[in-house]
Structure formats: structure tokens, C-alpha cells
Design a protein around this motif. Structure first.
Motif, PDB file in Angstrom:
ATOM      1  N   LYS A   1       1.637   7.057  11.927  1.00 38.71           N
ATOM      2  CA  LYS A   1       2.685   7.861  11.942  1.00 38.71           C
ATOM      3  C   LYS A   1       3.846   7.693  10.916  1.00 38.71           C
ATOM      4  O   LYS A   1       4.333   8.371  10.368  1.00 38.71           O
ATOM      5  N   VAL A   2       4.212   6.136  10.591  1.00 39.27           N
ATOM      6  CA  VAL A   2       5.220   5.916   9.745  1.00 39.27           C
ATOM      7  C   VAL A   2       4.652   5.999   8.365  1.00 39.27           C
ATOM      8  O   VAL A   2       5.305   6.976   7.532  1.00 39.27           O
ATOM      9  N   LEU A   3       3.093   5.930   8.012  1.00 41.36           N
ATOM     10  CA  LEU A   3       2.818   6.008   6.730  1.00 41.36           C
ATOM     11  C   LEU A   3       2.790   7.648   6.370  1.00 41.36           C
ATOM     12  O   LEU A   3       2.853   7.944   5.351  1.00 41.36           O
ATOM     13  N   ALA A   4       2.340   8.348   7.436  1.00 37.81           N
ATOM     14  CA  ALA A   4       2.606   9.885   7.152  1.00 37.81           C
ATOM     15  C   ALA A   4       3.799  10.350   7.114  1.00 37.81           C
ATOM     16  O   ALA A   4       3.903  10.984   6.095  1.00 37.81           O
ATOM     17  N   LYS A   5       4.655   9.906   7.610  1.00 39.08           N
ATOM     18  CA  LYS A   5       6.231  10.439   7.472  1.00 39.08           C
ATOM     19  C   LYS A   5       6.717  10.010   5.995  1.00 39.08           C
ATOM     20  O   LYS A   5       7.296  10.851   5.268  1.00 39.08           O
TER      21      LYS A   5
ATOM     22  N   ILE B   1      -4.778  11.004   7.052  1.00 38.76           N
ATOM     23  CA  ILE B   1      -4.698   9.638   6.963  1.00 38.76           C
ATOM     24  C   ILE B   1      -5.662   8.982   7.979  1.00 38.76           C
ATOM     25  O   ILE B   1      -6.437   8.216   7.468  1.00 38.76           O
ATOM     26  N   ALA B   2      -6.091   9.414   9.040  1.00 37.13           N
ATOM     27  CA  ALA B   2      -7.058   9.048   9.928  1.00 37.13           C
ATOM     28  C   ALA B   2      -8.224   9.220   9.225  1.00 37.13           C
ATOM     29  O   ALA B   2      -9.264   8.469   9.532  1.00 37.13           O
ATOM     30  N   GLN B   3      -8.556  10.540   8.870  1.00 38.69           N
ATOM     31  CA  GLN B   3      -9.683  10.754   8.150  1.00 38.69           C
ATOM     32  C   GLN B   3     -10.055   9.793   7.027  1.00 38.69           C
ATOM     33  O   GLN B   3     -11.105   9.315   6.608  1.00 38.69           O
ATOM     34  N   LEU B   4      -8.751   9.795   6.230  1.00 41.18           N
ATOM     35  CA  LEU B   4      -9.026   8.901   5.159  1.00 41.18           C
ATOM     36  C   LEU B   4      -9.498   7.372   5.413  1.00 41.18           C
ATOM     37  O   LEU B   4     -10.315   6.916   4.764  1.00 41.18           O
ATOM     38  N   GLU B   5      -9.055   6.877   6.407  1.00 38.34           N
ATOM     39  CA  GLU B   5      -9.182   5.431   7.039  1.00 38.34           C
ATOM     40  C   GLU B   5     -10.568   5.363   7.456  1.00 38.34           C
ATOM     41  O   GLU B   5     -11.136   4.288   7.520  1.00 38.34           O
TER      42      GLU B   5
ATOM     43  N   ARG C   1      -2.220   8.268  -4.839  1.00 33.68           N
ATOM     44  CA  ARG C   1      -0.896   7.737  -5.453  1.00 33.68           C
ATOM     45  C   ARG C   1       0.150   7.962  -4.424  1.00 33.68           C
ATOM     46  O   ARG C   1       1.060   6.927  -4.134  1.00 33.68           O
ATOM     47  N   ARG C   2       0.256   8.974  -3.483  1.00 28.86           N
ATOM     48  CA  ARG C   2       1.459   9.206  -2.504  1.00 28.86           C
ATOM     49  C   ARG C   2       1.107   8.161  -1.841  1.00 28.86           C
ATOM     50  O   ARG C   2       2.128   7.203  -0.955  1.00 28.86           O
ATOM     51  N   VAL C   3       0.011   7.716  -1.320  1.00 32.61           N
ATOM     52  CA  VAL C   3      -0.282   6.833   0.012  1.00 32.61           C
ATOM     53  C   VAL C   3       0.118   5.445  -0.752  1.00 32.61           C
ATOM     54  O   VAL C   3       0.872   4.699   0.125  1.00 32.61           O
ATOM     55  N   ALA C   4      -0.206   4.984  -1.824  1.00 25.62           N
ATOM     56  CA  ALA C   4       0.224   3.742  -2.506  1.00 25.62           C
ATOM     57  C   ALA C   4       1.374   3.607  -2.698  1.00 25.62           C
ATOM     58  O   ALA C   4       2.014   2.531  -2.360  1.00 25.62           O
ATOM     59  N   GLN C   5       2.048   4.698  -2.911  1.00 26.34           N
ATOM     60  CA  GLN C   5       3.690   4.524  -2.881  1.00 26.34           C
ATOM     61  C   GLN C   5       4.184   4.214  -1.799  1.00 26.34           C
ATOM     62  O   GLN C   5       5.158   3.520  -1.724  1.00 26.34           O
ATOM     63  N   ALA C   6       3.860   5.044  -0.744  1.00 29.05           N
ATOM     64  CA  ALA C   6       4.348   4.850   0.701  1.00 29.05           C
ATOM     65  C   ALA C   6       4.120   3.326   1.009  1.00 29.05           C
ATOM     66  O   ALA C   6       4.799   2.836   1.830  1.00 29.05           O
ATOM     67  N   LEU C   7       2.921   2.749   0.946  1.00 25.35           N
ATOM     68  CA  LEU C   7       2.655   1.582   1.121  1.00 25.35           C
ATOM     69  C   LEU C   7       3.360   0.445   0.130  1.00 25.35           C
ATOM     70  O   LEU C   7       3.121  -0.910   0.466  1.00 25.35           O
ATOM     71  N   GLY C   8       3.932   0.738  -0.823  1.00 22.40           N
ATOM     72  CA  GLY C   8       4.546  -0.110  -1.615  1.00 22.40           C
ATOM     73  C   GLY C   8       3.578  -1.171  -2.438  1.00 22.40           C
ATOM     74  O   GLY C   8       3.780  -2.203  -2.690  1.00 22.40           O
TER      75      GLY C   8
ATOM     76  N   ILE D   1      17.658  -1.467   4.570  1.00 31.32           N
ATOM     77  CA  ILE D   1      16.971  -1.543   3.302  1.00 31.32           C
ATOM     78  C   ILE D   1      15.715  -0.937   2.992  1.00 31.32           C
ATOM     79  O   ILE D   1      15.411  -0.282   1.949  1.00 31.32           O
ATOM     80  N   ILE D   2      14.964  -0.975   3.955  1.00 30.48           N
ATOM     81  CA  ILE D   2      13.624  -0.343   3.753  1.00 30.48           C
ATOM     82  C   ILE D   2      13.738   1.128   3.698  1.00 30.48           C
ATOM     83  O   ILE D   2      13.237   1.800   2.884  1.00 30.48           O
ATOM     84  N   ALA D   3      14.721   1.840   4.477  1.00 36.07           N
ATOM     85  CA  ALA D   3      14.988   3.128   4.432  1.00 36.07           C
ATOM     86  C   ALA D   3      15.638   3.609   3.114  1.00 36.07           C
ATOM     87  O   ALA D   3      15.181   4.884   2.643  1.00 36.07           O
ATOM     88  N   LEU D   4      16.390   2.761   2.620  1.00 32.86           N
ATOM     89  CA  LEU D   4      16.893   3.239   1.265  1.00 32.86           C
ATOM     90  C   LEU D   4      16.210   2.736   0.035  1.00 32.86           C
ATOM     91  O   LEU D   4      16.218   3.646  -1.036  1.00 32.86           O
ATOM     92  N   TYR D   5      15.422   1.674   0.168  1.00 30.90           N
ATOM     93  CA  TYR D   5      14.859   1.004  -1.184  1.00 30.90           C
ATOM     94  C   TYR D   5      13.260   1.067  -0.835  1.00 30.90           C
ATOM     95  O   TYR D   5      12.640   0.737  -1.944  1.00 30.90           O
ATOM     96  N   GLY D   6      12.838   1.468   0.246  1.00 32.37           N
ATOM     97  CA  GLY D   6      11.196   1.492   0.599  1.00 32.37           C
ATOM     98  C   GLY D   6      10.923   0.021   0.869  1.00 32.37           C
ATOM     99  O   GLY D   6      11.546  -1.100   0.482  1.00 32.37           O
ATOM    100  N   GLN D   7       9.354  -0.121   1.017  1.00 30.98           N
ATOM    101  CA  GLN D   7       8.700  -1.142   1.112  1.00 30.98           C
ATOM    102  C   GLN D   7       8.986  -2.052  -0.174  1.00 30.98           C
ATOM    103  O   GLN D   7       9.030  -3.353  -0.120  1.00 30.98           O
TER     104      GLN D   7
END
Length: 313
Positions: free
Chosen positions: A39-43, A52-56, A68-75, A175-181
Motif C-alpha cells: 500500500k505504501v509503495l503504491a502510494k 504491484i501485486a501482479q508485478l511481484e 523507474r517509478r518503482v525504483a525511485q519509490a524504493l529509493g 524526514i521520509i515524507a519530505l526527503y523520501g527513502q
């Protein structure tokens, strides 16, 4: 026009399902390392939780843009999610060190790898020792046992997450909300380096996700006698709930599934610790006693090495 052999076309087609399955496994492992729910990764990524469930599960043929968007969200970097045919275990550490290296350091690395450079006897140094570091998931007892151990041996007790929050005047969530993982992991590495620069023996409680940042984790392993505090998933959840911290525990079934994903992803990294203390069936007093007994053999030996380094500085 040169024809492509039909066998190569068939091999490529047959390997695609396996590639997608491995890609999905990497995404799931990285999400576990980061301690993120679907849920967090999707958001964060802006991609639906269903996709994301299908991807995994290896059923989502993701585009480069979405990956690329998934990678950026995961830091992380997109290449970390793509299955490698011949993976080098230390590659993430080497890559990140190279990205941070100066031109002179890069030149030395190139010479060493090409066989032009040689390490002389003078290049060897005493092993760094800055104390005891406790790693493991939330609820493992790092703060409680770490504080007890520090009081017993007379060292300073440091919680890395609290040190980061204090330095930046923000909570970890802010910190995570402002700057991400990725931003948080940069702060984590910088704070760890600052602590090591003090040349002060300490008992350090590291954040559970430090294993997801190769350079930070390697620095921790090389600078401390590390101990993995291990517990059953049910105990992790019970302890976190008793502390009033419900992140990210929506309900028991979802929490347990997410915790198993995180543990599965992180256990091979936690297992690299110098020692393991399984607190699953131990009382607080028994766990403290075993922890003190576990570190006793290394205290004199490594503290003496630390003292000799201080005398030279």
C-alpha cells in the motif's frame, strides 16, 4: 538483412516468464528490505497496489518508465531490480563507493583492478572498532537491551534513528515524507560517519532497515562488533504493539504477511552480523545476561585496539 536464428527467438521467449518472476522477486525483496507495505509503495510510486501485486508475482510486464517509478519509490536504482545473469555479491557496495569516489580514488581503483597497482605492507591498518552495534527488526529489543548493556560496561548508548531526528529537528516519519527513502538513507550514512568520527566507544542501536543501504551496512559491520537480535514474527508484533507503535500494522493478518516479507528479505543481511542472539524464549533479564556474556570476550581485545589507535591519533 541478417536473419535471427529461430532457436534464439524461442530461447528468449521461454526465458521471459522466468525473467519476470525474478524481477518480481527482486521488487518484493527490495520492498521488504525497505520495510514498505504494498500500500505504501503504491502510494509513493503512484502505481496501483493491484499492479504491484501482479508485478511481484511475475505476471506484470512492467515498462521501463513504471520500473523507474518503482525504483525511485524504493529509493534504489532501476538496475538493482533487473535480474543479473552473473550477479557479483559485493556489486552494490562497490558501485556506490565508486559513485562517491574522487578522481584520484577512481584512478587507484582502476589501476588495482587492471593489475597495475599493488597494495604494499604499509597499506594495511588496524581493524576499526567503535563498540557494539545491535541490528534487527523493530521489537527485537535493541533499545532496551542496548541501554542495559551500555550501562553495564560504562559506554554511551546511541540510537541511530534518534540521533538522525535530533540533528535535523524532524521525526523519522517527517524526514521520509519530505526527503523520501533515499534522502533518509543519505542522512543515516552521514550521521553514522559523524558518530564514528568521535572515536568514542559506544553501544549503537541501528535502524532495522540499515541493511538496505549497502555502504552504510558495510561501514557498520567493519566498525562494530555487530549482534543480530532475533525474535519470532509474532513476538516482534506483540512488542511493537505493547510500545504503542502500530506502524504499519493495519490488522493482524496483513501485519504478519508484511512482516514475513520483511524478514525474508532482510535475514540474509542480518545473518552477516558477528553474532546472533535469539531472544524468542528469553526473559529480559536472561537476554541481558546472554548479551553481556556474548560481548565479554571481545571487549578487552578490541577496546585495547581502539585505545592504541587513539594514542596514535
Amino acid at each position: 538483412m541478417t536473419a535471427v536464428p529461430s532457436g534464439l527467438v524461442m530461447d528468449a521467449a521461454q526465458s521471459e516468464p522466468l525473467f519476470l518472476e525474478q524481477l518480481g522477486q527482486r521488487v518484493r525483496n527490495m520492498r521488504g528490505l525497505r520495510g514498505m507495505s504494498r500500500k505504501v509503495l503504491a502510494k509513493v510510486s503512484g502505481i496501483s497496489e493491484r499492479y504491484i501485486a501482479q508485478l511481484e508475482s511475475g505476471k506484470g510486464n512492467v515498462s521501463i518508465v513504471l520500473l523507474r517509478r518503482v525504483a525511485q519509490a524504493l529509493g534504489t536504482h532501476p538496475e538493482d531490480l533487473i535480474p543479473a545473469s552473473d550477479p557479483v555479491p559485493d556489486w552494490p557496495v562497490l558501485r556506490d563507493l565508486l559513485r562517491q569516489a574522487s578522481p584520484v580514488q577512481l584512478a587507484h581503483a582502476r589501476d588495482m583492478l587492471s593489475g597495475l597497482g599493488r597494495l604494499g605492507a604499509g597499506a594495511r591498518r588496524l581493524p576499526d572498532f567503535n563498540g557494539i552495534a545491535l541490528i534487527g527488526l523493530r521489537g527485537a529489543g535493541k533499545s532496551t537491551l542496548g541501554r542495559r548493556l551500555a550501562d553495564h560496561i560504562g559506554w554511551r548508548f546511541v540510537e541511530l534513528n534518534k540521533e538522525i531526528a535530533q540533528q535535523h529537528g524532524l521525526s523519522i516519519a517527517e524526514i521520509i515524507a519530505l526527503y523520501g527513502q533515499e534522502g533518509y538513507r543519505r542522512m543515516e550514512l552521514a550521521t553514522l560517519r559523524q558518530l564514528l568520527a568521535r572515536k568514542e566507544l559506544m553501544v549503537l542501536a541501528a535502524g532495522g532497515g540499515i541493511v538496505s543501504e549497502p555502504v552504510s551496512f558495510e561501514l557498520l559491520l567493519s566498525s562494530f562488533f555487530t549482534i543480530w537480535l532475533k525474535a519470532d514474527p509474532e513476538q516482534h508484533i506483540a512488542r511493537v504493539r505493547s510500545q504503542g507503535d502500530l506502524r504499519p500494522l493495519a490488522d493482524d493478518q496483513t501485519a504478519m504477511a508484511e512482516l514475513h516479507t520483511i524478514l525474508t528479505s532482510r535475514e540474509p543481511h542480518y545473518a552477516r552480523a558477528s553474532a546472533v542472539l535469539d531472544t524468542a524464549s528469553l526473559s529480559l533479564d536472561d537476554a541481558t545476561t546472554q548479551l553481556i556474556e556474548m560481548v565479554s570476550p571481545v571487549l578487552c581485545r578490541d577496546a585495547c585496539v581502539f585505545g592504541s589507535r587513539q594514542a596514535v591519533l
